[in-house]
Design an enzyme around this catalytic site. Structure first.
Site, PDB file in Angstrom:
ATOM      1  N   ARG A  93      27.060  17.929  22.014  1.00 49.58           N
ATOM      2  CA  ARG A  93      26.715  19.069  22.862  1.00 49.58           C
ATOM      3  C   ARG A  93      25.843  18.699  24.053  1.00 49.58           C
ATOM      4  O   ARG A  93      25.955  19.321  25.119  1.00 49.58           O
ATOM      5  CB  ARG A  93      26.069  20.162  22.005  1.00 49.58           C
ATOM      6  CG  ARG A  93      27.086  20.855  21.110  1.00 49.58           C
ATOM      7  CD  ARG A  93      26.436  21.650  20.015  1.00 49.58           C
ATOM      8  NE  ARG A  93      25.713  20.789  19.089  1.00 49.58           N
ATOM      9  CZ  ARG A  93      24.946  21.237  18.115  1.00 49.58           C
ATOM     10  NH1 ARG A  93      24.774  22.534  17.949  1.00 49.58           N
ATOM     11  NH2 ARG A  93      24.338  20.400  17.299  1.00 49.58           N
ATOM     12  N   ALA A  96      34.850  12.141   7.615  1.00 50.44           N
ATOM     13  CA  ALA A  96      33.545  12.751   7.343  1.00 50.44           C
ATOM     14  C   ALA A  96      33.676  14.214   6.950  1.00 50.44           C
ATOM     15  O   ALA A  96      34.703  14.856   7.181  1.00 50.44           O
ATOM     16  CB  ALA A  96      32.659  12.644   8.589  1.00 50.44           C
ATOM     17  N   HIS A  97      32.590  14.740   6.375  1.00 47.76           N
ATOM     18  CA  HIS A  97      32.401  16.193   6.170  1.00 47.76           C
ATOM     19  C   HIS A  97      33.368  16.789   5.162  1.00 47.76           C
ATOM     20  O   HIS A  97      33.613  18.002   5.209  1.00 47.76           O
ATOM     21  CB  HIS A  97      32.523  16.947   7.515  1.00 47.76           C
ATOM     22  CG  HIS A  97      31.688  16.355   8.610  1.00 47.76           C
ATOM     23  ND1 HIS A  97      32.122  16.212   9.921  1.00 47.76           N
ATOM     24  CD2 HIS A  97      30.430  15.845   8.579  1.00 47.76           C
ATOM     25  CE1 HIS A  97      31.181  15.642  10.648  1.00 47.76           C
ATOM     26  NE2 HIS A  97      30.142  15.410   9.868  1.00 47.76           N
ATOM     27  N   TYR A 113      36.321  16.908   5.215  1.00 47.39           N
ATOM     28  CA  TYR A 113      37.198  17.692   6.089  1.00 47.39           C
ATOM     29  C   TYR A 113      38.334  16.797   6.577  1.00 47.39           C
ATOM     30  O   TYR A 113      38.108  15.649   6.942  1.00 47.39           O
ATOM     31  CB  TYR A 113      36.378  18.202   7.291  1.00 47.39           C
ATOM     32  CG  TYR A 113      37.156  19.022   8.276  1.00 47.39           C
ATOM     33  CD1 TYR A 113      37.370  20.381   8.056  1.00 47.39           C
ATOM     34  CD2 TYR A 113      37.677  18.453   9.438  1.00 47.39           C
ATOM     35  CE1 TYR A 113      38.086  21.150   8.958  1.00 47.39           C
ATOM     36  CE2 TYR A 113      38.384  19.210  10.339  1.00 47.39           C
ATOM     37  CZ  TYR A 113      38.585  20.563  10.101  1.00 47.39           C
ATOM     38  OH  TYR A 113      39.290  21.320  10.995  1.00 47.39           O
TER      39      TYR A 113
END
Ligand SMILES: Cc1cc2nc3c(=O)[nH]c(=O)nc-3n(C[C@H](O)[C@H](O)[C@H](O)COP(=O)(O)O)c2cc1C
Length: 357
Positions: free
Chosen positions: A321, A170-171, A173
């Site tokens: 988070r 993903a991303h 990255y």
């Protein structure tokens, strides 16, 4: 059924039965020593979340390649020496009835390989904005070695008693997402060009993992359903890609969005952005595949989590988070449902959930 009750229904991801629909998203703590093994500090961290009622824990990114660790003090599944430490982690998580997937994250162009005196590797020679370095284009005959490393890492995860692999793609990255993304993949060979070419590395990696760890070892693939950057993968392409990844053996897809570093505030959404901001993208992917779809991104209240599931936008929610802040988030959320559950403190490898109403 009330929206919150959806959270506490079990779900199957391939052969893995998960007690509820709450997944802990990968969260790099950098509490590993540089040889990649799992420390007691990490075991305590994940065990607290398992005891807090989460269904599936995805532990932080582990590189399959010792030449290219994800970052300093990160996990690595690159040697048989680390297997006993991953087994201790799996046992600790299982003792509370949760399941454990290991995230395989090859950093590719985003690596800090200079730490080892090496240049980062990627689909093409590009200056990578996350580390300021120019990556080295992988030669076609080097790709087989990388593919084999993923297979061996998956075998080690299974030998350690882990329940699944979570594959980072993903991303834009890391290595796999860099091959997938037209932003980074400028190759003209079989691993570039069309979407089928750009996805070939991910497909080869999944085949290698199935071969070494078994076809029944579940693989969850993390994707950006839309990179939201001009010239990147968009939803139209990912709607075509997703079923092909399932056909290649993905047991579930986790939907995120954005590309790094341009949209870091979308990948890890800033406070103030909408809750559950990827749920519409997840619904679009869910419409084109027949495996569970998991959604991540600013899901931090039981209400938004339950609503996403009740609306049928995803089959499972993934939170980073919220579970970092409160390991007992699932148990607390369950108190406001009609199917609240407790997690037995008894240390047993069997799932230890008791329905309380
Ligand atoms: C401190 C921190 C470390 C992270 N480490 C990873 C990681 O190792 N692998 C990964 O794919 N995502 C990682 N992420 C991204 C999260 O998995 C997640 O996609 C993102 O935080 C959005 O979810 P949230 O809104 O529930 O936090 C990290 C996020 C944070 C805040």
């Amino acid at each position: 059924m009330k929206p919150l009750d959806h959270l506490f229904r079990p779900i199957d991801i391939g052969t893995m039965e998960v007690r509820n629909r709450i997944m802990m998203a990968p969260l790099s703590t950098h509490w590993a020593p540089d040889d990649g093994h799992v420390t007691q500090q990490l075991i305590d961290f994940y065990e607290a979340r398992a005891a807090g009622g989460v269904g599936l824990i995805v532990c932080e990114g582990a590189s399959p390649d010792c030449d290219h660790p994800y970052w300093k003090r990160s996990l690595g599944l690159w040697s048989d020496d680390v297997v006993p430490s991953f087994r201790r982690l799996a046992d600790a998580v299982h003792a509370h009835g949760a399941k454990l997937a290991v995230q395989l994250l090859h950093p590719g162009p985003d690596a800090h390989s200079h730490l080892k005196g090496l240049r980062p590797i990627g689909p093409s020679a590009i200056r990578c904005k996350t580390n300021g370095q120019i990556s080295r284009e992988l030669a076609a005959d080097e790709i087989g070695r990388i593919v084999a490393l993923f297979g061996e890492a998956a075998r080690r995860a299974r030998e350690a008693g882990c329940d699944a692999i979570h594959l980072h793609a993903a991303h834009a990255y890391g290595l796999l997402a860099s091959f997938l993304s037209p932003l980074r993949n400028k190759r003209a060979d079989a691993y570039g060009g069309s979407m089928e070419g750009r996805m070939k590395l991910v497909v080869d990696v999944m085949a290698s993992m199935h071969e070494r760890a078994g076809r029944d070892f579940p693989i969850i693939v993390r994707l950006s359903a839309d990179e939201i950057v001009a010239g990147g993968q968009d939803l139209r392409e990912v709607e075509m890609l997703a079923p092909l990844l399932v056909a290649a053996g993905a047991s579930a897809l986790e939907v995120s969005a954005g590309a790094l570093p341009e949209l870091d505030g979308r990948v890890i959404p800033y406070t103030g952005t909408a809750l559950g901001l990827n749920s519409r993208l997840a619904a679009a992917i869910k419409a084109v595949v027949d495996v569970p779809v998991i959604v991540v991104g600013r899901i931090n209240t039981p209400q938004i989590a339950g609503d996403i599931l009740a609306r049928g936008q995803a089959d499972m929610v993934s939170m980073a988070r919220a579970l970092l802040a409160d390991p007992a988030w699932p148990l607390k959320a369950s108190r406001s449902t009609t199917t609240a559950f407790t997690v037995s403190p008894r240390r047993s490898s069997r799932a230890a959930i008791t329905q309380t109403s």
